[in-house]
Design a protein around this motif. Structure first.
Motif, PDB file in Angstrom:
ATOM      1  N   PHE B  40       0.825  -1.210   0.000  1.00  0.00           N
ATOM      2  CA  PHE B  40       0.000   0.000   0.000  1.00  0.00           C
ATOM      3  C   PHE B  40       0.861   1.263   0.000  1.00  0.00           C
ATOM      4  CE2 PHE B  40      -2.853   3.148   1.942  1.00  0.00           C
ATOM      5  CZ  PHE B  40      -3.963   2.992   1.141  1.00  0.00           C
ATOM      6  N   TRP B  41       1.889   1.262   0.821  1.00  0.00           N
ATOM      7  CA  TRP B  41       2.743   2.449   0.932  1.00  0.00           C
ATOM      8  C   TRP B  41       4.087   2.238   0.225  1.00  0.00           C
ATOM      9  CZ3 TRP B  41       0.764   2.110   6.492  1.00  0.00           C
ATOM     10  CH2 TRP B  41      -0.352   2.938   6.662  1.00  0.00           C
ATOM     11  N   ARG B  42       4.057   1.573  -0.907  1.00  0.00           N
ATOM     12  CA  ARG B  42       5.287   1.429  -1.688  1.00  0.00           C
ATOM     13  C   ARG B  42       5.689   2.812  -2.191  1.00  0.00           C
ATOM     14  NH1 ARG B  42       7.800  -2.687  -4.418  1.00  0.00           N
ATOM     15  NH2 ARG B  42       6.213  -4.134  -3.677  1.00  0.00           N
ATOM     16  N   HIS B  43       6.958   3.166  -2.043  1.00  0.00           N
ATOM     17  CA  HIS B  43       7.344   4.547  -2.341  1.00  0.00           C
ATOM     18  C   HIS B  43       8.729   4.597  -2.968  1.00  0.00           C
ATOM     19  CE1 HIS B  43       8.597   3.434   1.745  1.00  0.00           C
ATOM     20  NE2 HIS B  43       9.663   4.165   1.502  1.00  0.00           N
ATOM     21  N   LEU B  44       9.119   5.779  -3.390  1.00  0.00           N
ATOM     22  CA  LEU B  44      10.425   5.962  -4.012  1.00  0.00           C
ATOM     23  C   LEU B  44      11.533   5.781  -2.977  1.00  0.00           C
ATOM     24  CD1 LEU B  44       9.458   9.037  -6.171  1.00  0.00           C
ATOM     25  CD2 LEU B  44      10.366   6.883  -7.073  1.00  0.00           C
ATOM     26  N   PRO B  45      12.698   5.289  -3.413  1.00  0.00           N
ATOM     27  CA  PRO B  45      13.805   5.122  -2.471  1.00  0.00           C
ATOM     28  C   PRO B  45      14.332   6.476  -2.004  1.00  0.00           C
ATOM     29  CG  PRO B  45      14.531   4.681  -4.711  1.00  0.00           C
ATOM     30  CD  PRO B  45      13.049   4.857  -4.777  1.00  0.00           C
ATOM     31  N   GLU B  46      15.092   6.431  -0.906  1.00  0.00           N
ATOM     32  CA  GLU B  46      15.633   7.670  -0.336  1.00  0.00           C
ATOM     33  C   GLU B  46      16.492   8.443  -1.328  1.00  0.00           C
ATOM     34  OE1 GLU B  46      17.751   7.104   3.419  1.00  0.00           O
ATOM     35  OE2 GLU B  46      15.799   6.436   4.222  1.00  0.00           O
ATOM     36  N   SER B  47      17.102   7.709  -2.271  1.00  0.00           N
ATOM     37  CA  SER B  47      17.962   8.382  -3.254  1.00  0.00           C
ATOM     38  C   SER B  47      17.157   9.239  -4.230  1.00  0.00           C
ATOM     39  CB  SER B  47      18.766   7.335  -4.039  1.00  0.00           C
ATOM     40  OG  SER B  47      17.882   6.399  -4.637  1.00  0.00           O
ATOM     41  N   ARG B  48      15.804   9.186  -4.136  1.00  0.00           N
ATOM     42  CA  ARG B  48      14.985   9.976  -5.068  1.00  0.00           C
ATOM     43  C   ARG B  48      13.982  10.858  -4.318  1.00  0.00           C
ATOM     44  NH1 ARG B  48      12.857   6.139  -9.826  1.00  0.00           N
ATOM     45  NH2 ARG B  48      12.215   8.163 -10.608  1.00  0.00           N
ATOM     46  N   PRO B  49      14.474  11.879  -3.630  1.00  0.00           N
ATOM     47  CA  PRO B  49      13.552  12.740  -2.883  1.00  0.00           C
ATOM     48  C   PRO B  49      12.695  13.590  -3.833  1.00  0.00           C
ATOM     49  CG  PRO B  49      15.782  13.620  -2.810  1.00  0.00           C
ATOM     50  CD  PRO B  49      15.864  12.305  -3.544  1.00  0.00           C
ATOM     51  N   SER B  50      11.533  14.011  -3.341  1.00  0.00           N
ATOM     52  CA  SER B  50      10.666  14.872  -4.162  1.00  0.00           C
ATOM     53  C   SER B  50       9.855  15.780  -3.245  1.00  0.00           C
ATOM     54  CB  SER B  50       9.734  14.025  -5.013  1.00  0.00           C
ATOM     55  OG  SER B  50       8.888  13.274  -4.173  1.00  0.00           O
ATOM     56  N   GLN B  51       9.266  16.831  -3.844  1.00  0.00           N
ATOM     57  CA  GLN B  51       8.497  17.798  -3.054  1.00  0.00           C
ATOM     58  C   GLN B  51       7.149  17.230  -2.597  1.00  0.00           C
ATOM     59  OE1 GLN B  51       9.940  21.130  -2.912  1.00  0.00           O
ATOM     60  NE2 GLN B  51      11.608  19.918  -3.764  1.00  0.00           N
ATOM     61  N   HIS B  52       6.490  16.464  -3.466  1.00  0.00           N
ATOM     62  CA  HIS B  52       5.085  16.110  -3.211  1.00  0.00           C
ATOM     63  C   HIS B  52       4.804  14.624  -3.364  1.00  0.00           C
ATOM     64  CE1 HIS B  52       4.165  20.329  -3.139  1.00  0.00           C
ATOM     65  NE2 HIS B  52       4.569  20.501  -4.381  1.00  0.00           N
ATOM     66  N   GLU B  53       5.686  13.771  -2.859  1.00  0.00           N
ATOM     67  CA  GLU B  53       5.433  12.339  -3.018  1.00  0.00           C
ATOM     68  C   GLU B  53       4.080  11.945  -2.425  1.00  0.00           C
ATOM     69  OE1 GLU B  53       8.540   9.650  -1.761  1.00  0.00           O
ATOM     70  OE2 GLU B  53       7.541   7.994  -2.805  1.00  0.00           O
ATOM     71  N   LYS B  54       3.694  12.686  -1.407  1.00  0.00           N
ATOM     72  CA  LYS B  54       2.420  12.450  -0.725  1.00  0.00           C
ATOM     73  C   LYS B  54       1.246  12.328  -1.705  1.00  0.00           C
ATOM     74  CE  LYS B  54      -0.182  14.804   2.853  1.00  0.00           C
ATOM     75  NZ  LYS B  54      -0.185  15.891   3.813  1.00  0.00           N
ATOM     76  N   ARG B  55       1.332  13.030  -2.829  1.00  0.00           N
ATOM     77  CA  ARG B  55       0.215  13.002  -3.784  1.00  0.00           C
ATOM     78  C   ARG B  55      -0.065  11.620  -4.330  1.00  0.00           C
ATOM     79  NH1 ARG B  55       1.416  18.536  -7.206  1.00  0.00           N
ATOM     80  NH2 ARG B  55       0.921  19.902  -5.452  1.00  0.00           N
ATOM     81  N   LEU B  56       0.922  10.733  -4.230  1.00  0.00           N
ATOM     82  CA  LEU B  56       0.725   9.389  -4.778  1.00  0.00           C
ATOM     83  C   LEU B  56       0.071   8.455  -3.769  1.00  0.00           C
ATOM     84  CD1 LEU B  56       4.209   8.865  -6.474  1.00  0.00           C
ATOM     85  CD2 LEU B  56       2.098   9.709  -7.514  1.00  0.00           C
ATOM     86  N   HIS B  57      -0.171   8.931  -2.557  1.00  0.00           N
ATOM     87  CA  HIS B  57      -0.551   8.014  -1.481  1.00  0.00           C
ATOM     88  C   HIS B  57      -1.777   8.466  -0.721  1.00  0.00           C
ATOM     89  CE1 HIS B  57       3.197   5.735  -1.761  1.00  0.00           C
ATOM     90  NE2 HIS B  57       3.757   6.888  -2.047  1.00  0.00           N
ATOM     91  N   HIS B  58      -2.455   7.468  -0.138  1.00  0.00           N
ATOM     92  CA  HIS B  58      -3.455   7.747   0.890  1.00  0.00           C
ATOM     93  C   HIS B  58      -2.816   7.449   2.235  1.00  0.00           C
ATOM     94  CE1 HIS B  58      -7.098   8.422  -1.506  1.00  0.00           C
ATOM     95  NE2 HIS B  58      -6.465   7.697  -2.402  1.00  0.00           N
ATOM     96  N   GLY B  59      -3.078   8.276   3.213  1.00  0.00           N
ATOM     97  CA  GLY B  59      -2.564   8.019   4.558  1.00  0.00           C
ATOM     98  C   GLY B  59      -1.048   8.123   4.655  1.00  0.00           C
ATOM     99  N   TRP B  60      -0.442   8.956   3.821  1.00  0.00           N
ATOM    100  CA  TRP B  60       1.022   9.062   3.780  1.00  0.00           C
ATOM    101  C   TRP B  60       1.582   9.571   5.107  1.00  0.00           C
ATOM    102  CZ3 TRP B  60       4.826   6.962   1.506  1.00  0.00           C
ATOM    103  CH2 TRP B  60       6.069   7.584   1.354  1.00  0.00           C
ATOM    104  N   ASP B  61       0.909  10.550   5.713  1.00  0.00           N
ATOM    105  CA  ASP B  61       1.404  11.091   6.982  1.00  0.00           C
ATOM    106  C   ASP B  61       1.386  10.025   8.069  1.00  0.00           C
ATOM    107  OD1 ASP B  61       1.833  13.521   5.826  1.00  0.00           O
ATOM    108  OD2 ASP B  61      -0.127  14.334   6.395  1.00  0.00           O
ATOM    109  N   ARG B  62       0.349   9.229   8.043  1.00  0.00           N
ATOM    110  CA  ARG B  62       0.248   8.160   9.018  1.00  0.00           C
ATOM    111  C   ARG B  62       1.406   7.174   8.857  1.00  0.00           C
ATOM    112  NH1 ARG B  62      -5.203   4.688   9.234  1.00  0.00           N
ATOM    113  NH2 ARG B  62      -5.038   3.955  11.369  1.00  0.00           N
ATOM    114  N   PHE B  63       1.708   6.843   7.617  1.00  0.00           N
ATOM    115  CA  PHE B  63       2.833   5.940   7.351  1.00  0.00           C
ATOM    116  C   PHE B  63       4.133   6.534   7.869  1.00  0.00           C
ATOM    117  CE2 PHE B  63       6.408   5.108   4.367  1.00  0.00           C
ATOM    118  CZ  PHE B  63       6.750   3.872   4.867  1.00  0.00           C
TER     119      PHE B  63
END
Ligand SMILES: Cc1cc2nc3c(=O)[nH]c(=O)nc-3n(C[C@H](O)[C@H](O)[C@H](O)COP(=O)(O)OP(=O)(O)OC[C@H]3O[C@@H](n4cnc5c(N)ncnc54)[C@H](O)[C@@H]3O)c2cc1C
Ligand code: FES
Lengths: 109, 475
Positions: B40-63
């Motif tokens: 559910f919370w599969r995300h980009l690796p640390e080597s690829r930071p971004s401004q708004h990754e949150k837009r790809l996720h639900h409950g990102w802050d909780r994660f």
């Protein structure tokens, strides 16, 4: 047209600048973004075929994308049966996609 | 100090880790991936930071909050790249792990003997076979999702999403976020069946309204991207030489059998197909946990399985989505950590979201007519390249109704994926071919003494066994 990496300038998540990695696939150099999987590096340049099957000589590529189907297995640095969707690419990795890794497998199951 | 080992760092495992710590236990959290978050919370690796990754996720802050608090906790050991390959339950529970780069030849072996074990190994897509489904460019919905969220790769430019279930919507949404044109989302079930499944006793859905809103959000996204959602339709074949170039879309009867004459050819460069999810049961089976008739891990009110000291949470106990996985994880972790009772809020949420899951199954379940789109040469077992014709032939000629003998005759399910992709399909085909229409089985398709392919060298190398104190009561 087909698979591609989302161009950084068009990506709604506004990625920061990222580093690159360069690997050698079947003798040719391919560059990708640091942190990409081997499958990701290849798919970014619209390369979908990762191997051919032993019996039917049929092309295969990423199917499940999460490490359960083993369709994406390639040889990495001399080691067979590495799932390209799971293995992150490192600079200098040598990847061979020809042949059916599963056939030559040293895996027990 | 009581030690709890948790396998799987998806929503269920993360919630279990937090709850076990809350109960005062030490925690080891293992995942084969090098990142936390599960599917559910599969995300980009640390080597690829971004401004708004949150837009790809639900409950990102909780994660992020869950992950950060576990990472900061000195009594939580997080083992990334930790592939559990066997579980033994002779004298207490022993969890065998190889740690290192995925499929590497030089991984370290570790064995844990915890006071309690929580299995939270999740699920993977179930995709029914159709002619051409083995061509590159045919993906599971989960693959498109994982590549979009974890790598920012668009699997194609002209894509059809097909199959069954609400998961098709986030897949289409993710594809749209990568700039792909999603030509259509095709749901095999009829609009009537979906409406009946969802709207029966609608008041039951009110407590689950967060989930409802998420789906409404997806629906709004589809409108914004002008993605047509069509019911009673399926991709019944994919065509191409070395990669998919087009698909055949057909209208379906209510039982999913294709309606003759309704076929249409559509040009695509990728197709994403998912007919629901299959739980990843191999560790639960290795631990001796009882399974239900529907093939999920049976748990009691405290998420305890039939094996003492072994708890289960998340998709392996039933497909119910992220909120149910979190509620179950909280309950499992709390009890595994040694607490008694409590967790009233998690129990309430579990009840609500279990009801939600039942509706999804009622509305979107697989119907038996799908075998109508198979042809004799259709590959069923992808690894061993066993065709539908070969399986039907073997079922007829051997009068075999046991999965084991059918497997040995055809090699279906004996390849490197260990039957994960075709196991249930082979069962269904055999069930349809057998006289009683039911499978007499003497071997669970999930029984894999070695839960994951391992290299012989890794097993044999004595220097790779880490000697550290993992036995009961020593930590
Ligand atoms: C590819 C994919 C994408 C999905 N995307 C969405 C989505 O966008 N929205 C949505 O609502 N639902 C999605 N789902 C459904 C999803 O299953 C649930 O929403 C949720 O992730 C379930 O949580 P979980 O904790 O039960 O399992 P998961 O999140 O699946 O976590 C299980 C974890 O266990 C680990 N694991 C399994 N076996 C082993 C082992 N032997 N050794 C070590 N580690 C192991 C896995 O690596 C994984 O990280 C997706 C499912 C899949 C398969
Ligand atoms: S695509 Fe299935 S294991 Fe890599």
């Amino acid at each position: 047209m087909g698979a591609r990496a989302v161009p950084a300038g068009e990506d709604p998540i506004r990625p920061d600048a990222a580093g690159t990695v360069t690997i050698r696939v079947d003798g040719l150099e391919v560059s990708g973004i640091d942190g990409q999987s081997i499958a990701g590096v290849l798919m970014a340049s619209d390369r979908l075929e990762l191997r051919r099957t032993a019996r039917g000589d049929r092309p295969r590529g990423v199917f499940c994308g999460i490490g359960v189907c083993f369709d994406c297995i390639v040889e990495v640095n001399g080691v067979h049966d590495v799932r390209a969707c799971q293995r992150r690419a490192h600079d200098g990795d040598t990847v061979i996609t020809t042949g059916d890794g599963a056939r030559r497998s040293g895996a027990v199951s | 100090m009581r030690q709890v080992v948790i396998v799987g760092a998806g929503p269920a495992g993360l919630a279990a880790a937090r709850a076990a710590r809350g109960a005062g236990a030490d925690v080891v959290l293992l995942d084969s991936s090098d990142a936390l978050g599960g599917q559910f919370w599969r995300h980009l690796p640390e080597s690829r930071p971004s401004q708004h990754e949150k837009r790809l996720h639900h409950g990102w802050d909780r994660f992020r909050e869950l992950r950060d608090s576990l990472e900061a906790d000195p009594r939580v050991r997080i083992v990334r790249g930790g592939q559990v390959w066997a579980i033994e339950t002779f004298a207490g529970v022993a969890v065998h792990v190889v740690v290192g780069e995925s499929d590497g030849a030089l991984r370290d072996r570790e064995v844990f003997a915890p006071d309690a074990l929580v299995l939270a190994t999740g699920a993977h897509d179930r995709t029914l076979p159709f002619p051409g489904w083995d061509l590159p460019g045919v993906f599971t919905g989960g693959a498109a999702q994982a590549l979009a969220k974890g790598e920012r790769i668009a699997v194609g430019q002209r894509v059809i999403v097909a199959g069954a279930g609400p998961f098709l919507l986030p897949v289409a949404q993710s594809l749209a976020s990568t700039g792909s044109t999603v030509l259509a989302v095709l749901e095999a079930n009829s609009a009537g069946s979906i409406i009946r499944g969802w709207s029966r006793r609608p008041w039951e859905l009110i407590p689950a309204s967060g989930k409802g809103m998420e789906l409404v959000g997806y629906a709004a996204g589809q409108l914004r991207h002008r993605i047509p959602y069509r019911t009673g339709r399926a991709v019944v074949a994919a065509h191409g030489t070395d990669r998919v170039e087009s698909v055949t879309v057909a209208a379906l009867n209510a039982d999913w059998s294709p309606i003759p004459g309704s076929e249409q050819r559509v040009e695509v460069d990728a197709v994403c197909v998912s007919h629901g999810f299959t739980p990843r049961l191999e560790l639960a089976v290795a631990a001796g946990c009882d399974l239900s008739g529907e093939g999920f891990v049976v748990v009691d009110d405290d998420q305890l399985t039939s094996t003492p000291g072994v708890y289960a949470a998340g998709e392996i106990t039933g497909i119910g989505g992220v909120d149910l996985a979190i509620a179950e994880g909280e309950i499992a972790g709390r009890h595994a950590g040694g607490a008694l009772g409590g967790a009233a809020s998690a129990r309430r949420r579990r009840r609500v979201f279990t009801g939600f899951a039942k509706r999804i199954e009622a509305a979107h379940g697989i119907k038996p007519g799908w075998t109508g789109w198979l042809t004799e040469p259709t590959i069923v077992c992808r690894c061993e390249e066993v065709t539908c014709g070969a399986i039907r032939q073997a079922a007829r000629t051997t009068r075999s109704e046991s999965l084991r003998s059918l497997k040995l005759t055809t090699r279906a399910g004996l390849g490197i994926c260990q039957g994960r992709m075709c196991g249930r399909t082979v069962e269904d085909l055999l069930g349809a071919a057998s006289t009683e229409g039911s499978l007499q089985d003497d071997a669970s398709p999930h029984r894999r003494p070695i839960a994951f392919p391992l290299r012989l060298g890794e097993l044999a190398d004595p220097t790779r066994q880490l000697e550290h104190e993992t036995s009961k009561g020593t930590q």
